[in-house]
Enzyme design. Structure first.
Site, PDB file in Angstrom:
ATOM      1  N   HIS A   1      -9.974   9.359 -46.309  1.00 17.60           N
ATOM      2  CA  HIS A   1      -9.443  10.661 -46.727  1.00 17.60           C
ATOM      3  C   HIS A   1      -7.989  10.525 -47.178  1.00 17.60           C
ATOM      4  O   HIS A   1      -7.569  11.172 -48.144  1.00 17.60           O
ATOM      5  CB  HIS A   1      -9.544  11.675 -45.581  1.00 17.60           C
ATOM      6  CG  HIS A   1     -10.953  11.979 -45.166  1.00 17.60           C
ATOM      7  ND1 HIS A   1     -11.252  12.857 -44.149  1.00 17.60           N
ATOM      8  CD2 HIS A   1     -12.149  11.535 -45.631  1.00 17.60           C
ATOM      9  CE1 HIS A   1     -12.577  12.935 -44.002  1.00 17.60           C
ATOM     10  NE2 HIS A   1     -13.128  12.135 -44.891  1.00 17.60           N
TER      11      HIS A   1
ATOM     12  N   ASP B   1     -25.305  17.928 -33.311  1.00 16.76           N
ATOM     13  CA  ASP B   1     -25.807  16.629 -32.842  1.00 16.76           C
ATOM     14  C   ASP B   1     -26.090  16.755 -31.342  1.00 16.76           C
ATOM     15  O   ASP B   1     -27.050  16.174 -30.827  1.00 16.76           O
ATOM     16  CB  ASP B   1     -24.759  15.504 -33.004  1.00 16.76           C
ATOM     17  CG  ASP B   1     -24.424  15.193 -34.452  1.00 16.76           C
ATOM     18  OD1 ASP B   1     -25.352  15.175 -35.278  1.00 16.76           O
ATOM     19  OD2 ASP B   1     -23.225  14.946 -34.746  1.00 16.76           O
TER      20      ASP B   1
ATOM     21  N   HIS C   1     -21.147  16.147 -33.596  1.00 15.34           N
ATOM     22  CA  HIS C   1     -21.059  17.493 -34.150  1.00 15.34           C
ATOM     23  C   HIS C   1     -21.740  18.404 -33.130  1.00 15.34           C
ATOM     24  O   HIS C   1     -22.577  17.936 -32.333  1.00 15.34           O
ATOM     25  CB  HIS C   1     -21.774  17.583 -35.494  1.00 15.34           C
ATOM     26  CG  HIS C   1     -21.034  16.863 -36.581  1.00 15.34           C
ATOM     27  ND1 HIS C   1     -21.520  15.752 -37.202  1.00 15.34           N
ATOM     28  CD2 HIS C   1     -19.821  17.112 -37.140  1.00 15.34           C
ATOM     29  CE1 HIS C   1     -20.645  15.326 -38.100  1.00 15.34           C
ATOM     30  NE2 HIS C   1     -19.600  16.136 -38.080  1.00 15.34           N
TER      31      HIS C   1
ATOM     32  N   ASP D   1     -15.826   5.833 -38.804  1.00 19.36           N
ATOM     33  CA  ASP D   1     -16.619   6.818 -39.544  1.00 19.36           C
ATOM     34  C   ASP D   1     -17.135   6.123 -40.803  1.00 19.36           C
ATOM     35  O   ASP D   1     -16.655   6.354 -41.912  1.00 19.36           O
ATOM     36  CB  ASP D   1     -15.770   8.054 -39.875  1.00 19.36           C
ATOM     37  CG  ASP D   1     -16.646   9.283 -40.124  1.00 19.36           C
ATOM     38  OD1 ASP D   1     -17.880   9.122 -40.198  1.00 19.36           O
ATOM     39  OD2 ASP D   1     -16.093  10.390 -40.254  1.00 19.36           O
TER      40      ASP D   1
HETATM   41  C1  XLS Z   1     -16.709  13.759 -43.228  1.00 16.13           C
HETATM   42  C2  XLS Z   1     -16.003  13.734 -41.977  1.00 16.13           C
HETATM   43  C3  XLS Z   1     -16.868  13.951 -40.765  1.00 16.13           C
HETATM   44  C4  XLS Z   1     -15.964  14.234 -39.624  1.00 16.13           C
HETATM   45  C5  XLS Z   1     -16.517  14.975 -38.474  1.00 16.13           C
HETATM   46  O1  XLS Z   1     -16.212  13.288 -44.244  1.00 16.13           O
HETATM   47  O2  XLS Z   1     -15.295  12.535 -41.880  1.00 16.13           O
HETATM   48  O3  XLS Z   1     -17.697  12.861 -40.571  1.00 16.13           O
HETATM   49  O4  XLS Z   1     -15.356  13.064 -39.215  1.00 16.13           O
HETATM   50  O5  XLS Z   1     -16.924  16.240 -38.825  1.00 16.13           O
HETATM   51 MG    MG Z   2     -14.281  11.483 -40.374  1.00 15.79          MG
END
Ligand code: XLS
Ligand code: MG
Length: 346
Positions: free
Chosen positions: A215, A54, A51, A285
């Site tokens: 997601h 980060d 980020h 992730d």
């Molecule tokens: C959160 C997201 C985040 C992104 C990057 O749910 O997956 O981690 O991958 O901002």
């Molecule tokens: Mg992500």
């Protein structure tokens, strides 16, 4: 003998998380960025995701010159360790100015903040040697439907993407869709939405997507179908592999831990589309379970990669010829069993 493959792996500093959830505090002490970078290196990962904050902590309190200076220092450290920066993502969900969303906030000053901060993010990415900007549009959506005009929000998103594309002629935007959480409904819930809005921007070629398994599952979709869809437009520029047990809060579980067959399908689809051959990374992730002890802190990352590689072997040894003949005979019952037994080691 180790399996030959072309995949390169990465994760972000936030994936070595401390265990806080909405109901309780951290369960592990925070670790410094240097500790995380050396853990990544020790585990033999190839790149780190960032980020903007980060890369440059407390970014909002720093001048453009200071941000650039710190990004250059980070680049030196990464080069010294032989670690690439995969992408940089603007974190537009912490600051008070993003309480109502960034690009789609109803407050003009807050929309401007989001665009300015995204420009700083692009500056950082350029210095870190990556053209990839990931947009997880956390708060671009609504808690109640009447709060925003959905049509206007599309225009505002396009306006913001255009400002980013104009800021750096080489930057590519990878939209990471998620249907909900933190919002009740998000404006870009699926890859179809991401690729459609790309067409409205000033340079559709530089707007693509990133798929996160969890997601897609939260949107009620099959991650491997999302992968095929994105790849058929040559728009899959990054992937966040993880897992999710049903329609709950975003779990970011280790890859394959809930649904091995879906994980197998995702890798099979990546293979079929030659994902990674143009330098795209496989990113995990994933988060440790809240119960994880300090001494087991990075196991979820190594396990995710291990599962990926073991399933890659399964993909490569799958009897595709037998599968084709079952498909030709429309014997999907036998095809189903072929997959199950293959995964069980038969
Ligand atoms: C959160 C997201 C985040 C992104 C990057 O749910 O997956 O981690 O991958 O901002
Ligand atoms: Mg992500």
């Amino acid at each position: 003998m180790a399996l030959k493959h072309h995949y390169q792996f990465c994760f972000g500093p936030w994936n070595i998380s401390e265990g806080q959830d909405p109901y309780g505090p951290t369960t592990r002490p925070p670790q410094s960025f240097d500790w995380k970078l050396s853990a990544l290196k020790k585990m033999g990962f190839d790149a780190m995701m960032f980020h903007d904050d980060d890369a440059v902590p407390d970014i909002d309190s720093k001048s453009v010159a200071q941000i650039r200076k710190e990004a250059k220092e980070l680049k030196k450290r990464l080069d010294g360790e032989g670690i690439a920066a995969e992408m940089v993502a603007p974190r537009l969900w912490f600051h008070p100015n993003t309480v109502d969303g960034g690009y789609t906030s109803n407050d003009k000053k807050h929309r401007q903040y989001a665009i300015d901060r995204s420009r700083r993010c692009i500056d950082i990415a350029k210095i870190l040697g990556t053209d990839l900007i990931v947009l997880w549009l956390a708060r671009e959506g609504t808690y109640i439907r009447e709060a925003k005009d959905g049509r206007r929000s599309v225009d505002l998103l396009v306006e913001a993407f255009d400002a980013m594309l104009a800021h750096d002629k080489r930057a590519r935007l990878a939209i990471e869709p998620k249907p909900n959480e933190p919002m009740d409904h998000a404006y870009i819930p699926t890859i179809g939405h991401a690729l459609a809005i790309a067409q409205h921007t000033r340079d559709p070629k530089r707007v693509g997507c990133l798929i996160e398994s969890a997601h897609a599952i939260l949107a009620g979709l099959d991650p491997s179908d999302e992968i095929d869809f994105a790849c058929s437009f040559d728009k899959l520029w990054s992937i966040h592999l993880n897992d999710q047990n049903g329609l709950k809060y975003d779990q970011d579980r280790p890859f394959g831990c809930t649904n091995l067959r879906s994980a197998f399908d995702q890798i099979r689809t990546l293979e079929r589309n030659q994902y990674g051959k143009n330098g795209e990374y496989v990113c995990f992730d994933v988060h440790p379970f809240r119960t994880t002890k300090v001494e087991h802190w990075t196991a979820h990352l190594e396990n995710s990669r291990r599962t990926f590689l073991l399933l890659l072997e399964k993909v490569r040894s799958f009897d595709e010829k037998a599968a084709r003949s079952l498909i030709a005979n429309r014997d999907y019952q036998a095809l189903d069993q072929l997959v199950i037994e293959h995964l069980m080691g038969n």
